[in-house]
Design an enzyme around this catalytic site. Sequence first.
Site, short mmCIF file in Angstrom:
data_model
loop_
_atom_site.label_atom_id
_atom_site.label_comp_id
_atom_site.label_asym_id
_atom_site.label_seq_id
_atom_site.Cartn_x
_atom_site.Cartn_y
_atom_site.Cartn_z
N ASP A 156 18.69 -29.68 -4.53
CA ASP A 156 18.11 -28.40 -4.91
C ASP A 156 18.02 -28.36 -6.43
O ASP A 156 18.57 -29.22 -7.12
CB ASP A 156 18.98 -27.25 -4.39
CG ASP A 156 18.35 -25.88 -4.58
OD1 ASP A 156 17.11 -25.78 -4.59
OD2 ASP A 156 19.11 -24.90 -4.73
N HIS A 157 17.31 -27.36 -6.95
CA HIS A 157 17.28 -27.09 -8.37
C HIS A 157 18.05 -25.80 -8.66
O HIS A 157 17.78 -24.77 -8.02
CB HIS A 157 15.84 -26.92 -8.86
CG HIS A 157 15.03 -28.18 -8.81
ND1 HIS A 157 13.68 -28.19 -8.52
CD2 HIS A 157 15.38 -29.47 -9.03
CE1 HIS A 157 13.23 -29.43 -8.55
NE2 HIS A 157 14.25 -30.22 -8.85
N LEU A 208 15.40 -22.14 -5.49
CA LEU A 208 14.86 -22.04 -4.12
C LEU A 208 14.06 -23.27 -3.73
O LEU A 208 12.97 -23.18 -3.17
CB LEU A 208 14.02 -20.77 -3.96
CG LEU A 208 14.74 -19.46 -4.30
CD1 LEU A 208 13.78 -18.28 -4.25
CD2 LEU A 208 15.91 -19.23 -3.35
N HIS A 209 14.63 -24.45 -4.02
CA HIS A 209 13.95 -25.70 -3.69
C HIS A 209 14.82 -26.63 -2.84
O HIS A 209 14.95 -27.82 -3.13
CB HIS A 209 13.56 -26.44 -4.98
CG HIS A 209 12.68 -25.65 -5.88
ND1 HIS A 209 12.57 -25.91 -7.24
CD2 HIS A 209 11.84 -24.61 -5.63
CE1 HIS A 209 11.72 -25.05 -7.78
NE2 HIS A 209 11.27 -24.25 -6.83
N PRO A 210 15.43 -26.17 -1.75
CA PRO A 210 16.25 -27.05 -0.92
C PRO A 210 15.38 -28.13 -0.27
O PRO A 210 14.25 -27.87 0.15
CB PRO A 210 16.85 -26.11 0.13
CG PRO A 210 15.87 -24.99 0.23
CD PRO A 210 15.33 -24.82 -1.17
#
Length: 566
Positions: free
Chosen positions: A297-298, A471-473
């Site tokens: 994630d980020h 919100l980048h899983p």
Amino acid sequence: MSEGVYDYVIVGGGSAGSALANRLSADPANRVLVLEAGRPDYWWDMFIHMPAALTFPIGSRFYDWRYESEPEPHMNGRRIYHARGKVLGGSSSINGMIFQRGNPLDYERWASDPGMGDWDYAHCLPYFKKMETCLAGGPPWRGTSGPLVLERGPATNPLFQAMLEAAHQAGYHLTDDVNGYRQEGFAAFDRNVHRGRRLSAARAYLHPVTGRPNLSVMTRRFVERIVFEGRRAVGVVHSSPGRRAEVARAGEVVLCGGAVNSPQVLQVSGIGPARVLRPLGIEVVADLPGVGENLQDHLEVYVQHACTQPVSVQPYLQWSRRPLVALEWWLRHSGPGATNHFEAGGFACSNDEVAYPNLMLHFLPIAVRYDGSAPAGGHGYQVHIGPMYSGSRGSVRISSPDAHDKPALRFNYLSTPEDRREWVEAIHVARSILSQPALAAFDGGELSPGPAVETDDQVLDWVRRDAETALHPSCTARMGTDDLSVVDPRTMRVHGVEGLAVVDASVFPYIPNGNIYAPVMMVAEKAADLILGNTPLAAEQLEFYRRAQVGARVPGDRVPGGAGAA
């Protein structure tokens, strides 16, 4: 169409699911069913379609699955909130509408893994182009006839212009197109906003073809598990409020639930690590230890400044102004409601050792958080920043055989020395840009983290307290051919079983540099050809920008110690 029997059942009507539904149903001989657990994206719902309303769906039970991580051991035990779209269009219906392909070298990194040679940038570029109509650029880098119409952020607010000049003064390049020849640098951003409205994957891909007689789309249909006969997937069990569970039979099941839901459905259906499934009483269909592992994630923070001039968009957040903003948007799809505010930013390197940018920066002419809260003091501006290639790895694991029970999410943020080092470097980069003369006329002082946060240790303490997910899983059912891979990169089918594919962010082997919506859509476009057995689009060998460095390391590779290591 025979009810309950389909050639393809797509689980999830989000970003990838919408694109696949369009492409798989283009052949009228293919009967396609899309099952989406969330609500429809009603045409009148301005919380979805008005770009500036993006803070409203996040956190709402009507649009958002509202996940939380387990207590993060390197983040003071905090649970990190994770929004995931619970509506047709999935997260593309609630995200920030920023369109970033990632760096070309991201895909060279993908291709360096065994069996992944056809996922290099030359093979991915034709699919990036196929899916887009870029209004600010054309061949050879950009597409001109795809479903996703992309508009470049106007970035006309004087704060945007000052930020771009400040980045240049700080020594960073101004690039023409971060999705073209040169990603590294600063520019106006592409957005999936068209004519003042959010252009979600559902609007771009799904709604134009819902009249096809061979395509069915059902919302509020929760998939509980995959049905197997032996080792072949033959359908799914799905339910809806007030109705008993039903079986939709399929020649092939395609999971498009994203990096959380897809591994969850696999695990409750008996596909995953046997050591996790057997204690829960789940019969193991295929012991695949990589299902739910490799979670990436980020993480990001907001470096916020007060603004001394009344040029930010803060007044439009006032409750007294919101009805007029909404009315102007409703009548003309224009005005302050027609922008996502993420109109410009850039990509930079945090140190001279990395071969390509490992930081992403979004600039906003306002000081605000994703939940819509703003610091006291009125006008402001901010940079969102965070490292793109953390070496931290987490997991998605079910804790119950019931798919309605949310899985345990463990991200392990800040768990590596390199991660902590790059976080310190990231804050230095943001502060360097925001302190340049171009912004001096607007600068009312740093609000967050504030002047009291100076040393490396203080920076890391602040990140632990304040950082949020971008919100980048991704990467929880990764493509590959080794023992920990889940999906065959040549077919998108799950190893060890038949009739089952996965197409979404979970199949990434490594998270790209940037927002992940564009890479998800590229993967979906390519996956459609692979699943249908079509000849993939021919590779396009274009020379892209590379930094002139010798001995640089690939971002994400671990290095010992370093500044800020703790």
